[in-house]
Design an enzyme around this catalytic site. Sequence first.
Site, PDB file in Angstrom:
ATOM      1  N   VAL A   1     -10.559 -13.557  -7.649  1.00  0.00           N
ATOM      2  CA  VAL A   1     -10.477 -14.880  -8.283  1.00  0.00           C
ATOM      3  C   VAL A   1      -9.654 -14.771  -9.578  1.00  0.00           C
ATOM      4  O   VAL A   1      -8.786 -15.604  -9.864  1.00  0.00           O
ATOM      5  CB  VAL A   1     -11.888 -15.446  -8.568  1.00  0.00           C
ATOM      6  CG1 VAL A   1     -11.811 -16.733  -9.377  1.00  0.00           C
ATOM      7  CG2 VAL A   1     -12.645 -15.673  -7.252  1.00  0.00           C
TER       8      VAL A   1
ATOM      9  N   LEU B   1       6.305   3.310  -4.486  1.00  0.00           N
ATOM     10  CA  LEU B   1       7.763   3.151  -4.479  1.00  0.00           C
ATOM     11  C   LEU B   1       8.397   4.285  -5.273  1.00  0.00           C
ATOM     12  O   LEU B   1       7.906   4.671  -6.328  1.00  0.00           O
ATOM     13  CB  LEU B   1       8.134   1.794  -5.063  1.00  0.00           C
ATOM     14  CG  LEU B   1       7.609   0.603  -4.259  1.00  0.00           C
ATOM     15  CD1 LEU B   1       7.886  -0.696  -4.985  1.00  0.00           C
ATOM     16  CD2 LEU B   1       8.208   0.581  -2.853  1.00  0.00           C
TER      17      LEU B   1
ATOM     18  N   MET C   1       0.802  -1.230   0.000  1.00  0.00           N
ATOM     19  CA  MET C   1       0.000   0.000   0.000  1.00  0.00           C
ATOM     20  C   MET C   1       0.835   1.280   0.000  1.00  0.00           C
ATOM     21  O   MET C   1       0.350   2.333   0.410  1.00  0.00           O
ATOM     22  CB  MET C   1      -0.955  -0.010   1.195  1.00  0.00           C
ATOM     23  CG  MET C   1      -1.961  -1.152   1.147  1.00  0.00           C
ATOM     24  SD  MET C   1      -2.920  -1.193  -0.383  1.00  0.00           S
ATOM     25  CE  MET C   1      -3.995   0.192  -0.078  1.00  0.00           C
ATOM     26  N   ARG C   2       2.082   1.194  -0.426  1.00  0.00           N
ATOM     27  CA  ARG C   2       2.914   2.402  -0.496  1.00  0.00           C
ATOM     28  C   ARG C   2       3.497   2.560  -1.893  1.00  0.00           C
ATOM     29  O   ARG C   2       3.839   1.570  -2.539  1.00  0.00           O
ATOM     30  CB  ARG C   2       4.051   2.332   0.529  1.00  0.00           C
ATOM     31  CG  ARG C   2       3.526   2.515   1.930  1.00  0.00           C
ATOM     32  CD  ARG C   2       4.527   2.151   2.975  1.00  0.00           C
ATOM     33  NE  ARG C   2       3.830   2.034   4.239  1.00  0.00           N
ATOM     34  CZ  ARG C   2       3.599   3.054   5.071  1.00  0.00           C
ATOM     35  NH1 ARG C   2       4.077   4.263   4.794  1.00  0.00           N
ATOM     36  NH2 ARG C   2       2.923   2.868   6.181  1.00  0.00           N
TER      37      ARG C   2
ATOM     38  N   ASP D   1       0.146   3.288 -10.680  1.00  0.00           N
ATOM     39  CA  ASP D   1      -0.512   2.273 -11.519  1.00  0.00           C
ATOM     40  C   ASP D   1      -0.439   2.633 -13.001  1.00  0.00           C
ATOM     41  O   ASP D   1      -1.397   2.408 -13.758  1.00  0.00           O
ATOM     42  CB  ASP D   1      -1.985   2.097 -11.077  1.00  0.00           C
ATOM     43  CG  ASP D   1      -2.086   1.708  -9.606  1.00  0.00           C
ATOM     44  OD1 ASP D   1      -1.255   0.914  -9.142  1.00  0.00           O
ATOM     45  OD2 ASP D   1      -2.992   2.221  -8.920  1.00  0.00           O
TER      46      ASP D   1
ATOM     47  N   ASN E   1       3.292  -5.295 -10.506  1.00  0.00           N
ATOM     48  CA  ASN E   1       2.205  -5.074  -9.555  1.00  0.00           C
ATOM     49  C   ASN E   1       0.930  -5.670 -10.116  1.00  0.00           C
ATOM     50  O   ASN E   1       0.777  -5.802 -11.327  1.00  0.00           O
ATOM     51  CB  ASN E   1       2.017  -3.560  -9.352  1.00  0.00           C
ATOM     52  CG  ASN E   1       0.921  -3.242  -8.351  1.00  0.00           C
ATOM     53  OD1 ASN E   1       0.814  -3.877  -7.298  1.00  0.00           O
ATOM     54  ND2 ASN E   1       0.082  -2.265  -8.665  1.00  0.00           N
TER      55      ASN E   1
ATOM     56  N   HIS F   1      -3.165  -4.868 -10.049  1.00  0.00           N
ATOM     57  CA  HIS F   1      -4.105  -3.805  -9.689  1.00  0.00           C
ATOM     58  C   HIS F   1      -5.525  -4.276  -9.997  1.00  0.00           C
ATOM     59  O   HIS F   1      -5.778  -4.838 -11.067  1.00  0.00           O
ATOM     60  CB  HIS F   1      -3.784  -2.534 -10.482  1.00  0.00           C
ATOM     61  CG  HIS F   1      -4.692  -1.401 -10.127  1.00  0.00           C
ATOM     62  ND1 HIS F   1      -4.532  -0.669  -8.973  1.00  0.00           N
ATOM     63  CD2 HIS F   1      -5.791  -0.908 -10.746  1.00  0.00           C
ATOM     64  CE1 HIS F   1      -5.496   0.234  -8.899  1.00  0.00           C
ATOM     65  NE2 HIS F   1      -6.269   0.113  -9.957  1.00  0.00           N
TER      66      HIS F   1
HETATM   67  C1  GRF Z   1      -5.489  -7.016  -4.491  1.00  0.00           C
HETATM   68  O1  GRF Z   1      -6.821  -6.800  -4.844  1.00  0.00           O
HETATM   69  C2  GRF Z   1      -4.558  -6.308  -5.430  1.00  0.00           C
HETATM   70  O2  GRF Z   1      -5.076  -6.137  -6.694  1.00  0.00           O
HETATM   71  C3  GRF Z   1      -4.387  -4.966  -4.767  1.00  0.00           C
HETATM   72  O3  GRF Z   1      -4.404  -5.224  -3.379  1.00  0.00           O
HETATM   73  C4  GRF Z   1      -5.148  -6.416  -3.130  1.00  0.00           C
HETATM   74  C5  GRF Z   1      -4.272  -7.329  -2.310  1.00  0.00           C
HETATM   75  O4  GRF Z   1      -4.958  -8.453  -1.856  1.00  0.00           O
HETATM   76  N1  GRF Z   1      -3.185  -4.323  -5.237  1.00  0.00           N
HETATM   77  P1  GRF Z   1      -4.204  -9.653  -1.148  1.00  0.00           P
HETATM   78  O5  GRF Z   1      -3.480  -9.087   0.074  1.00  0.00           O
HETATM   79  O6  GRF Z   1      -3.269 -10.263  -2.137  1.00  0.00           O
HETATM   80  O7  GRF Z   1      -5.298 -10.597  -0.738  1.00  0.00           O
END
Ligand code: GRF
Length: 220
Positions: free
Chosen positions: A179, A100, A97-98, A152, A114, A116
């Site tokens: 999923v 880079l 959540m940061r 992103d 990453n 997203h």
């Molecule tokens: C995922 O939905 C991903 O796309 C986003 O953060 C979420 C992480 O989920 N960047 P998890 O910790 O892998 O369950």
Amino acid sequence: MNGAKEFRLGILGSGKGSNFVAIADAIGAGRLPARVALVLSDVEDAGILREARARGLPARFIPPGRFRTKLDEEAERAYVAALQEAGVDCVALAGFMRILKGEFLRAFEGRIVNIHPSLLPAFPGLEAWRQALEHGVKITGCTVHFVDAGVDSGPIIAQCAVPVYDDDTPETLHARIQVAEHELYPQCLAALARGEISLRGRTVLWRRTATACCANAARS
Ligand code: GRF
């Protein structure tokens, strides 16, 4: 992966770690020719660290420092050093959540990816599934992309579409997107590990024989 050289993954996450689990399971099942060399988190009690330790994999909390949305300079150095010591070939962000910045991006240039939870460039940033729902789109999905200095905004490796239903809540939509994430991310990492992916400008090229479910659906 080229020849016999091991493809070493460093995985960064802040949350429950379901993408990490999908990656670890894919490795265990022989679908992803890689090793998880290190899992790092900026959250001390993050599920991703518990999941990694439960599998006997090296996992560390490194304090992020004084900022809320990025690592401070000291933390950035500590993350880079830990990943370099672990000899990682690729840094996979899985719910980290940061943002880079500078030194980190330079240390692993072209080797950070990453996942997203939207079809980028739509809905970058936080809670993309909620943004999609509020916008009223009928299709959203997930995107695996290289990380650049923006949010992103790096070159797109692969995407998978997911329908949005009238009765979706943010939770049901995010669950459906996840999923798809759990399919797509290991497949993209496997293609990277096998050296099947290259970059021409902003365009990511897949070697013709490579297979990622959603990325290649239109090719067959
Ligand atoms: C995922 O939905 C991903 O796309 C986003 O953060 C979420 C992480 O989920 N960047 P998890 O910790 O892998 O369950």
